[in-house]
Design a protein around this motif. Structure first.
Motif, short mmCIF file in Angstrom:
data_model
loop_
_atom_site.label_atom_id
_atom_site.label_comp_id
_atom_site.label_asym_id
_atom_site.label_seq_id
_atom_site.Cartn_x
_atom_site.Cartn_y
_atom_site.Cartn_z
N ILE A 12 0.84 -1.20 0.00
CA ILE A 12 0.00 0.00 0.00
C ILE A 12 0.87 1.25 0.00
CG2 ILE A 12 -1.65 1.35 1.38
CD1 ILE A 12 -2.70 -1.26 2.51
N PRO B 277 -0.66 -2.52 7.37
CA PRO B 277 -0.89 -1.09 7.11
C PRO B 277 -0.61 -0.22 8.34
CG PRO B 277 -2.74 -2.43 6.33
CD PRO B 277 -1.88 -3.31 7.20
N ILE C 228 -5.02 -2.62 11.43
CA ILE C 228 -4.99 -1.63 10.35
C ILE C 228 -4.87 -0.24 10.96
CG2 ILE C 228 -6.45 -0.49 8.61
CD1 ILE C 228 -7.70 -3.28 8.04
N THR D 103 -4.64 3.66 9.34
CA THR D 103 -4.64 4.39 8.06
C THR D 103 -5.42 5.69 8.19
OG1 THR D 103 -5.01 4.18 5.66
CG2 THR D 103 -6.67 3.19 7.09
N GLU D 104 -5.55 6.42 7.07
CA GLU D 104 -6.37 7.65 6.99
C GLU D 104 -5.92 8.70 8.01
OE1 GLU D 104 -10.44 5.54 5.31
OE2 GLU D 104 -10.35 6.01 7.44
N TYR E 62 -18.38 1.65 13.55
CA TYR E 62 -17.52 2.02 12.42
C TYR E 62 -17.35 3.53 12.42
CZ TYR E 62 -15.52 1.17 7.74
OH TYR E 62 -14.67 1.04 6.66
N PHE F 277 -24.09 4.33 6.54
CA PHE F 277 -22.89 5.14 6.80
C PHE F 277 -23.25 6.61 6.63
CE2 PHE F 277 -21.53 0.96 5.84
CZ PHE F 277 -20.42 0.75 6.65
N LEU G 91 -25.01 5.74 2.29
CA LEU G 91 -23.63 5.42 1.95
C LEU G 91 -22.83 6.71 1.79
CD1 LEU G 91 -24.21 2.45 -0.54
CD2 LEU G 91 -23.08 2.31 1.67
N PHE H 61 -18.06 -9.27 5.63
CA PHE H 61 -17.86 -7.82 5.79
C PHE H 61 -16.82 -7.52 6.86
CE2 PHE H 61 -19.10 -3.81 7.95
CZ PHE H 61 -18.77 -2.95 6.91
N ASP H 62 -15.92 -6.59 6.54
CA ASP H 62 -14.88 -6.14 7.47
C ASP H 62 -14.07 -7.29 8.05
OD1 ASP H 62 -13.35 -4.21 8.72
OD2 ASP H 62 -14.64 -4.03 10.46
N GLU I 250 -18.38 -1.80 -1.34
CA GLU I 250 -18.32 -0.34 -1.33
C GLU I 250 -18.54 0.28 0.04
OE1 GLU I 250 -21.58 1.43 -3.45
OE2 GLU I 250 -23.04 0.06 -2.59
N ARG I 251 -18.97 -0.53 1.03
CA ARG I 251 -19.29 0.03 2.33
C ARG I 251 -18.03 0.38 3.11
NH1 ARG I 251 -22.95 -4.49 4.62
NH2 ARG I 251 -21.44 -5.72 3.45
N GLY I 252 -18.11 1.43 3.88
CA GLY I 252 -16.94 1.86 4.64
C GLY I 252 -16.08 2.80 3.82
N TYR J 243 -9.54 2.87 4.24
CA TYR J 243 -9.66 1.73 5.16
C TYR J 243 -9.89 0.46 4.35
CZ TYR J 243 -11.12 -1.30 8.97
OH TYR J 243 -11.22 -2.35 9.86
N ASN J 244 -10.68 0.57 3.29
CA ASN J 244 -10.94 -0.60 2.46
C ASN J 244 -9.70 -1.07 1.72
OD1 ASN J 244 -13.55 -1.12 3.23
ND2 ASN J 244 -14.47 0.17 1.63
N ALA K 99 -6.75 -0.90 3.01
CA ALA K 99 -6.02 -1.63 4.06
C ALA K 99 -6.66 -3.00 4.31
CB ALA K 99 -5.98 -0.79 5.34
N LEU K 100 -7.99 -3.02 4.36
CA LEU K 100 -8.71 -4.28 4.59
C LEU K 100 -8.45 -5.27 3.45
CD1 LEU K 100 -10.85 -5.98 6.10
CD2 LEU K 100 -12.61 -4.68 4.87
N ARG L 147 -5.10 -6.80 3.71
CA ARG L 147 -5.03 -7.89 4.69
C ARG L 147 -5.66 -9.16 4.14
NH1 ARG L 147 -4.02 -6.01 10.31
NH2 ARG L 147 -4.92 -7.97 10.96
#
Lengths: 431, 178
Positions: A244, A267, A288, A290-291, A333, A356, A376, B80-81, B116-118, B122-123, B125-126, B129
């Protein structure tokens, strides 16, 4: 047939690239202060439809969420000079402030823009400026006038004479997706293409001075971070480690960048000194991380980590042995922070597995307010004055950009006619 | 190393026992495989194992081009996640690890994806992994470090467009690209 098809696709792409963001205020007109913007007089030339200065100002004032400009039909007069203003009559319309002005064309590509703002109750001028402009800078001057008006009436520094970068993905059935990085004025005009690619482009981030844009591009088949100079159009690859290379975030002085790398297996967040190229590891955890974003004092970073099992926001100081402190606790989240310029509020994505939304954390009280409806919403970023948050959303299943006032009361949608638009980044105001 | 092999053998045996119990999401995944052509054929292949008719799996060089081989299945799906590889997918990855081990000249690109969620980074990075989970299993099986490259696309390259679980379940994936 094949040629015809590719021609069509080119055409579709062309129209996307040329598309203008249309702004629609969707919520929260009530509570805004009525204000009168009299259509500006044009001297020495005809009014330019694409640089209607007073209309641009009225639109900015409405978009700020703080003002409700009178419709043209409700204007009781069109005063040209200060002495033409009949304050008694304007008081009857309920407006507190009145703006008049004009545009003088002095040569082929030389304009003077002037405006005066009056306090209708006191019957006196409170603001007045003249600006020189070229044909190309007329819209920018209008935005600068809006920023002056808002500053004078609310005390907030400006936000409209700035650029918004965003990414569109053109999905043509049966064809590869085309990714386009663009920037545009805050009202969507004057869009400029910065990078067109067959591979994803992500995470645009403006330098504090607004002259450079950092982003992630997969154009070479791997993730790399570039810094693109807007004025010279030159760009520099600054990070190309194995794994990454993501989430670039400029330090407040513009000399360092926080980035996410997985070169050491996981990460984690690093800080890259842009002058010396020295790389410093900031986090070191099996989860993780990040951001990252910088606090305005440059002394700490706020970032997303799932070290508690789910993504949450943490803050870590640049001090030897400093341990990250968790900032968010409500919801499963919480991610992708943006910090307001005064360092007092953080906007972020708050969600569970299905909804979200954008939320605001007030650091002094620890209170969290949800300011959008979802489902979303993502990529929140504060306007430079902290009064608005721009973010990516969906409207009727289509990706759109939207903005919400930080208190959640005022919402607007910045709609593209087509294409998947995402990841808005709001620059500082032009100097 | 011996211990790893033992664990993998046991895991494989367990996975074979469990293969009759298929999670619903994977049923969907194989049912909707049409949009990716032959890539889904392997899901049917693993069903065969569950019925105890141990299919002969060839790890010869040409096997990778055989649409009927279990090696034709090259997508691993996730919750998910989560970057936890399901027991069933461990079985699939084992075959690819064996193939790479038997063919040191072969190389593979392990591409991580999310739905597409999140949030987007972060996605990334996920998805990284997820790809790393798969890489580790390939290497346990004897694949060499130099045979594998990893790339994480996060949510940027969905296999299926749409804003519902049908699309999401197809997009939470790692793709093995030879």
């Amino acid at each position: 047939m094949k040629r015809l098809l590719s021609g069509l696709i080119l055409f579709c792409f062309y129209s996307l690239a040329q598309a203008v963001l249309n702004i629609e205020i969707t919520e929260g007109v009530e509570g805004s202060l009525p204000i009168a913007v009299v259509p500006f007089q044009w001297h020495g030339g005809t009014k330019l439809a694409d640089a209607d200065v007073s209309a641009i100002i009225a639109s900015d004032l409405a978009r700020s969420g703080k003002f409700a400009p009178l419709a043209d039909k409700d204007l009781i007069a069109y005063p040209k000079q200060p002495e033409d203003v009949h304050f008694q009559s304007w008081r009857m319309t309920g407006v507190d402030h009145l703006i008049i002005g004009g545009v003088k064309q002095e040569a082929e590509n030389q304009y003077q823009v002037y405006f005066r703002m009056f306090d209708v109750l006191k019957g006196e001028q409170v603001l007045g400026y003249n600006f020189s402009a070229t044909r190309a800078s007329l819209r920018s001057v209008a935005h600068r006038i809006s920023d002056h008006i808002i500053k004078a009436l609310t005390g907030l520094p400006g936000a409209f004479d700035a650029r918004i970068a965003y990414i569109t993905a053109a999905q043509n059935p049966g064809k590869a997706v085309k990714y386009l990085l663009q920037s545009a004025d805050t009202d969507g005009f004057n869009s400029q293409n910065l990078l067109l690619s067959d591979e994803p482009i992500m995470s645009p981030a403006w330098s504090p001075a607004g002259d450079r844009l950092a982003y992630v591009s997969f154009e070479n088949g791997v993730a790399e971070i570039f810094v693109h100079n807007i004025h010279t159009a030159k760009r520099e690859q600054i990070s190309k480690f194995a794994g990454i290379n993501g989430a670039p975030a400029w330090s407040p002085d513009g000399r360092k960048m926080a980035i996410t790398l997985s070169k050491d297996g996981n990460p984690d967040i690093y800080v890259l000194n842009l002058d010396s190229k020295e790389l410093t590891r900031i986090t070191s955890h099996w989860s993780i991380d990040t951001e990252a974003v910088w606090m305005p004092d440059g002394r700490s970073l706020v970032f997303t980590s799932n070290r508690s099992g789910k993504p949450q926001l943490y803050q870590v100081a640049f001090k030897a042995g400093a341990r990250p402190q968790r900032l968010t606790f409500e919801g499963s989240y919480n991610a992708n922070a943006s910090v307001s310029a005064d360092g007092k509020t953080i906007s972020f994505v708050n969600g569970d597995s299905n909804v979200f939304r954008i939320a605001v954390l007030y650091l002094d009280t620890g209170l969290v307010q949800i300011v959008t409806d979802g489902p979303l919403d993502e990529s929140p970023e504060f306007s430079p004055n902290g009064s608005m948050i721009i973010y990516a959303s969906q409207h009727k299943g289509q990706p759109v950009l939207a903005a919400v006032s930080t208190d959640g009361r005022h919402k607007q949608r910045l709609g593209l006619s087509d294409g998947d638009v995402r990841e808005p980044a709001w620059s500082s105001v032009r100097k | 190393m011996k211990n790893y092999l033992l664990i993998l053998l046991m895991a494989a045996a367990l996975a074979a026992c469990d293969a009759n119990v298929k999670p619903g999401a994977d049923e969907d995944a194989s049912a909707m495989g049409g949009d990716r052509g032959g890539a889904q054929a392997g899901a049917i292949g693993t069903e065969g194992y569950g019925e105890g008719q141990s299919l002969p799996v060839s790890y010869e060089a040409g096997a990778i081009n055989d649409a009927n081989s279990v090696l034709a299945e090259r997508v691993i799906y996730f919750d998910f996640d989560s970057s936890t590889v399901s027991d069933e997918s461990v079985e699939l990855i084992k075959h690819h690890g064996n193939y790479l081990s038997a063919n040191p000249g072969a190389s593979i690109r392990v591409e991580g994806h999310t739905d597409e969620r999140g949030t987007r980074e972060y996605n990334v990075a996920l998805a990284d992994r997820r790809a790393q989970s798969v890489e580790r299993l390939l290497m346990f099986q004897g694949a060499g470090n130099d045979q594998i490259t990893i790339i994480s696309y996060g949510e940027e390259k969905p296999a299926r467009l749409g804003h519902d679980e049908t699309a999401w379940s197809m997009n939470r994936r790692v793709e093995l690209v030879y």
